[in-house]
Design a protein around this motif. Structure first.
Motif, PDB file in Angstrom:
ATOM      1  N   ASP A 142     -31.557  39.324  28.245  1.00  0.00           N
ATOM      2  CA  ASP A 142     -31.246  40.872  28.661  1.00  0.00           C
ATOM      3  C   ASP A 142     -30.122  40.588  29.654  1.00  0.00           C
ATOM      4  O   ASP A 142     -30.188  40.293  30.663  1.00  0.00           O
ATOM      5  N   ASN A 143     -29.165  41.494  29.401  1.00  0.00           N
ATOM      6  CA  ASN A 143     -27.619  41.206  30.101  1.00  0.00           C
ATOM      7  C   ASN A 143     -27.897  41.537  31.509  1.00  0.00           C
ATOM      8  O   ASN A 143     -27.182  41.138  32.418  1.00  0.00           O
ATOM      9  N   ASN A 144     -28.741  42.516  31.763  1.00  0.00           N
ATOM     10  CA  ASN A 144     -29.105  43.038  33.176  1.00  0.00           C
ATOM     11  C   ASN A 144     -30.114  42.554  33.761  1.00  0.00           C
ATOM     12  O   ASN A 144     -30.472  42.892  35.136  1.00  0.00           O
ATOM     13  N   SER A 145     -30.477  41.249  33.141  1.00  0.00           N
ATOM     14  CA  SER A 145     -31.832  40.520  34.005  1.00  0.00           C
ATOM     15  C   SER A 145     -31.254  39.800  35.175  1.00  0.00           C
ATOM     16  O   SER A 145     -30.128  39.284  35.197  1.00  0.00           O
ATOM     17  N   GLU A 146     -32.223  39.244  36.094  1.00  0.00           N
ATOM     18  CA  GLU A 146     -31.572  38.562  37.242  1.00  0.00           C
ATOM     19  C   GLU A 146     -31.335  37.194  36.743  1.00  0.00           C
ATOM     20  O   GLU A 146     -30.343  36.518  37.213  1.00  0.00           O
ATOM     21  N   ILE A 147     -31.957  36.814  35.871  1.00  0.00           N
ATOM     22  CA  ILE A 147     -31.494  35.032  35.190  1.00  0.00           C
ATOM     23  C   ILE A 147     -30.138  35.296  34.685  1.00  0.00           C
ATOM     24  O   ILE A 147     -29.258  34.304  34.904  1.00  0.00           O
ATOM     25  N   VAL A 148     -29.860  36.198  33.956  1.00  0.00           N
ATOM     26  CA  VAL A 148     -28.591  36.400  33.068  1.00  0.00           C
ATOM     27  C   VAL A 148     -27.467  36.559  34.263  1.00  0.00           C
ATOM     28  O   VAL A 148     -26.123  35.797  34.278  1.00  0.00           O
ATOM     29  N   ARG A 149     -27.767  37.331  35.013  1.00  0.00           N
ATOM     30  CA  ARG A 149     -26.756  37.723  36.281  1.00  0.00           C
ATOM     31  C   ARG A 149     -26.454  36.336  37.155  1.00  0.00           C
ATOM     32  O   ARG A 149     -25.289  35.992  37.288  1.00  0.00           O
ATOM     33  N   LYS A 150     -27.282  35.643  37.317  1.00  0.00           N
ATOM     34  CA  LYS A 150     -27.322  34.337  38.320  1.00  0.00           C
ATOM     35  C   LYS A 150     -26.366  33.267  37.361  1.00  0.00           C
ATOM     36  O   LYS A 150     -25.575  32.597  37.880  1.00  0.00           O
ATOM     37  N   VAL A 151     -26.729  33.203  36.136  1.00  0.00           N
ATOM     38  CA  VAL A 151     -26.078  32.211  35.358  1.00  0.00           C
ATOM     39  C   VAL A 151     -24.754  32.513  34.869  1.00  0.00           C
ATOM     40  O   VAL A 151     -23.719  31.550  35.276  1.00  0.00           O
ATOM     41  N   VAL A 152     -24.356  33.574  34.876  1.00  0.00           N
ATOM     42  CA  VAL A 152     -22.892  34.173  34.666  1.00  0.00           C
ATOM     43  C   VAL A 152     -22.170  34.074  35.961  1.00  0.00           C
ATOM     44  O   VAL A 152     -21.147  33.379  36.072  1.00  0.00           O
ATOM     45  N   ASN A 153     -22.627  34.532  37.101  1.00  0.00           N
ATOM     46  CA  ASN A 153     -21.813  34.489  38.235  1.00  0.00           C
ATOM     47  C   ASN A 153     -21.870  33.099  38.965  1.00  0.00           C
ATOM     48  O   ASN A 153     -20.937  32.996  39.606  1.00  0.00           O
ATOM     49  N   ASN A 154     -23.180  32.539  39.050  1.00  0.00           N
ATOM     50  CA  ASN A 154     -23.345  31.361  39.654  1.00  0.00           C
ATOM     51  C   ASN A 154     -22.726  30.054  39.045  1.00  0.00           C
ATOM     52  O   ASN A 154     -22.041  29.244  39.437  1.00  0.00           O
ATOM     53  N   ASP A 155     -23.010  30.098  37.842  1.00  0.00           N
ATOM     54  CA  ASP A 155     -22.801  29.025  36.818  1.00  0.00           C
ATOM     55  C   ASP A 155     -21.625  29.114  36.116  1.00  0.00           C
ATOM     56  O   ASP A 155     -21.254  28.138  35.559  1.00  0.00           O
ATOM     57  N   ARG A 156     -20.996  30.400  36.135  1.00  0.00           N
ATOM     58  CA  ARG A 156     -19.861  30.491  35.327  1.00  0.00           C
ATOM     59  C   ARG A 156     -20.010  30.171  33.734  1.00  0.00           C
ATOM     60  O   ARG A 156     -19.192  29.639  33.275  1.00  0.00           O
ATOM     61  N   LEU A 157     -21.145  30.535  33.272  1.00  0.00           N
ATOM     62  CA  LEU A 157     -21.387  30.571  32.079  1.00  0.00           C
ATOM     63  C   LEU A 157     -21.678  31.755  31.383  1.00  0.00           C
ATOM     64  O   LEU A 157     -22.598  32.626  31.862  1.00  0.00           O
ATOM     65  N   ASN A 158     -21.045  32.195  30.113  1.00  0.00           N
ATOM     66  CA  ASN A 158     -21.352  33.360  29.691  1.00  0.00           C
ATOM     67  C   ASN A 158     -22.299  33.411  28.715  1.00  0.00           C
ATOM     68  O   ASN A 158     -22.306  32.840  27.372  1.00  0.00           O
ATOM     69  N   ILE A 159     -23.514  33.871  29.090  1.00  0.00           N
ATOM     70  CA  ILE A 159     -24.759  33.788  28.165  1.00  0.00           C
ATOM     71  C   ILE A 159     -25.329  35.378  27.797  1.00  0.00           C
ATOM     72  O   ILE A 159     -26.271  35.791  27.789  1.00  0.00           O
ATOM     73  N   THR A 160     -24.365  36.182  27.774  1.00  0.00           N
ATOM     74  CA  THR A 160     -24.646  37.631  27.548  1.00  0.00           C
ATOM     75  C   THR A 160     -24.404  37.859  26.227  1.00  0.00           C
ATOM     76  O   THR A 160     -23.742  37.451  25.197  1.00  0.00           O
ATOM     77  N   GLN A 161     -25.392  39.074  25.848  1.00  0.00           N
ATOM     78  CA  GLN A 161     -25.108  39.696  24.404  1.00  0.00           C
ATOM     79  C   GLN A 161     -23.795  40.459  24.353  1.00  0.00           C
ATOM     80  O   GLN A 161     -23.430  41.120  25.076  1.00  0.00           O
ATOM     81  N   ASN A 162     -23.266  40.171  23.334  1.00  0.00           N
ATOM     82  CA  ASN A 162     -21.904  40.937  23.060  1.00  0.00           C
ATOM     83  C   ASN A 162     -21.784  41.567  21.393  1.00  0.00           C
ATOM     84  O   ASN A 162     -22.215  40.542  20.616  1.00  0.00           O
ATOM     85  N   ILE A 163     -21.323  42.624  21.375  1.00  0.00           N
ATOM     86  CA  ILE A 163     -20.893  42.968  20.032  1.00  0.00           C
ATOM     87  C   ILE A 163     -19.571  44.103  20.286  1.00  0.00           C
ATOM     88  O   ILE A 163     -20.163  45.174  20.528  1.00  0.00           O
ATOM     89  N   THR A 164     -18.582  43.409  20.150  1.00  0.00           N
ATOM     90  CA  THR A 164     -17.098  44.126  20.215  1.00  0.00           C
ATOM     91  C   THR A 164     -16.864  44.977  19.098  1.00  0.00           C
ATOM     92  O   THR A 164     -16.320  44.199  18.093  1.00  0.00           O
ATOM     93  N   VAL A 165     -16.819  46.357  19.191  1.00  0.00           N
ATOM     94  CA  VAL A 165     -16.750  46.812  17.904  1.00  0.00           C
ATOM     95  C   VAL A 165     -15.578  47.977  18.359  1.00  0.00           C
ATOM     96  O   VAL A 165     -15.578  48.587  19.568  1.00  0.00           O
ATOM     97  N   LEU A 166     -14.609  48.509  17.548  1.00  0.00           N
ATOM     98  CA  LEU A 166     -13.440  49.087  17.667  1.00  0.00           C
ATOM     99  C   LEU A 166     -13.805  50.499  18.130  1.00  0.00           C
ATOM    100  O   LEU A 166     -13.423  51.192  19.072  1.00  0.00           O
ATOM    101  N   GLY A 167     -14.800  50.975  17.303  1.00  0.00           N
ATOM    102  CA  GLY A 167     -15.303  52.452  17.455  1.00  0.00           C
ATOM    103  C   GLY A 167     -15.891  52.586  19.066  1.00  0.00           C
ATOM    104  O   GLY A 167     -15.990  53.622  19.605  1.00  0.00           O
ATOM    105  N   ALA A 168     -16.605  51.654  19.702  1.00  0.00           N
ATOM    106  CA  ALA A 168     -17.186  51.384  20.871  1.00  0.00           C
ATOM    107  C   ALA A 168     -16.159  51.459  22.091  1.00  0.00           C
ATOM    108  O   ALA A 168     -16.353  51.367  22.999  1.00  0.00           O
ATOM    109  N   ARG A 169     -14.975  50.829  21.513  1.00  0.00           N
ATOM    110  CA  ARG A 169     -13.815  50.582  22.681  1.00  0.00           C
ATOM    111  C   ARG A 169     -14.387  49.446  23.654  1.00  0.00           C
ATOM    112  O   ARG A 169     -13.913  49.285  24.776  1.00  0.00           O
ATOM    113  N   GLY A 170     -15.075  48.277  23.067  1.00  0.00           N
ATOM    114  CA  GLY A 170     -15.494  47.252  23.793  1.00  0.00           C
ATOM    115  C   GLY A 170     -16.886  46.843  23.383  1.00  0.00           C
ATOM    116  O   GLY A 170     -17.276  46.895  22.167  1.00  0.00           O
TER     117      GLY A 170
END
Length: 284
Positions: A142-170
């Motif tokens: 879950d992108n908004n879970s505490e575990i993901v936030r800590k790994v992203v912000n503290n360990d500088r590792l991108n473990i987030t779900q992502n699907i970048t679509v033109l229609g969504a503008r991101g």
């Protein structure tokens, strides 16, 4: 792929919390009827056609316990014209030492091959665990879970779900439908309240000609009917007069050679009206 490269692929500085531009796609994880094949699918909340359906990147991230072994293999795309890879593995990062993470990515950048029908489940790819033992519980992060936030912000590792679509503008990722599955569970669907048969297995996965459905009847609870529905929930086939009063092993062969490629749900129904479901994929 070396461990150093696996980590290098994921090194990314991300400050602050995870941001969503126009969240409109949810991911879904399912363990299919053979109890070995995992299905990753998505459900769009908006319909996009060309050129709005252009996808520049997709990353799907799963986590599992460090006490278990997992190596993704036999990754099969269920969308014509695109392919997928287990691009990176993150083992026990400092902020989440009890978990390992595996990241699947879309190989083709800017593709318009992926359909986005609103409210309809779209199968993306299947994979299996090449390790001998069952990995146990495996789940979408879950992108908004505490575990993901800590790994992203503290360990500088991108473990987030992502699907970048033109229609969504991101990043169109909106959340998760079914987040986790467990290969140790004897129930093949989280929607089942109680199993009406034992050892339900469906193979091969994916199927193209014949699908074999194996189970063992439970006394007085064997199925009498089998319904097959497509991804829209429409019934495409019904089998009646199954051996509900027979004991022991049962095997039903189903001809799927004329089924369109896609995701299907089978429902075994006993004489009391109780059901048990399984899912399978047909490709041609």
């Amino acid at each position: 792929m070396s461990s150093l490269f696996k980590f290098a692929v994921l090194m990314l500085f991300v400050g602050g919390s995870v941001q969503i531009a126009s969240a409109q796609v949810k991911f879904n994880l399912t363990l299919l009827g053979d109890q070995q094949t995992y299905l990753l699918s998505m459900v769009p909340e908006s319909s996009w056609t060309s050129p709005q359906n252009a996808v520049s990147s997709i990353q799907v991230v799963l986590k599992y316990s460090t006490e278990r072994s997992f190596l993704a293999g036999r990754i099969i795309s269920l969308v014509d014209g695109v392919s997928w890879a287990d691009n990176a593995y993150v083992e026990s990062p400092g902020s989440a030492q009890d978990y390992n993470f595996v990241c699947f990515t879309l190989n083709e950048k800017g593709t318009k091959k992926i359909p986005f029908p609103r409210g309809e489940e779209v199968p993306l790819f299947t994979f299996v665990n090449l390790s001998k033992d069952c990995v146990g519980k495996i789940e979408l992060v879950d992108n908004n879970s505490e575990i993901v936030r800590k790994v992203v912000n503290n360990d500088r590792l991108n473990i987030t779900q992502n699907i970048t679509v033109l229609g969504a503008r991101g990043n169109a990722f909106a959340g998760i439908l079914n987040s986790s599955v467990d290969c140790a569970s004897r129930v093949t669907s989280t929607r089942d309240l109680e199993s009406i048969v034992n050892k339900l297995r469906v193979f091969p996965v994916p199927a193209s000609d014949d699908l074999q459905i194996y189970w063992e009847n439970i006394q007085d609870k064997g199925p009498g009917k089998l319904y097959i529905s497509n991804a829209l929930g429409d019934k495409v086939e019904t089998h009646k007069a199954l051996p509900s009063d027979a004991s022991g092993e049962q095997l039903l062969r189903l001809d799927v050679s004329k089924f369109p490629s896609g995701l299907y749900t089978g429902t075994l129904i006993n004489l009391k009206g109780e059901g048990q479901t399984f899912r399978f994929v047909v490709t041609h």
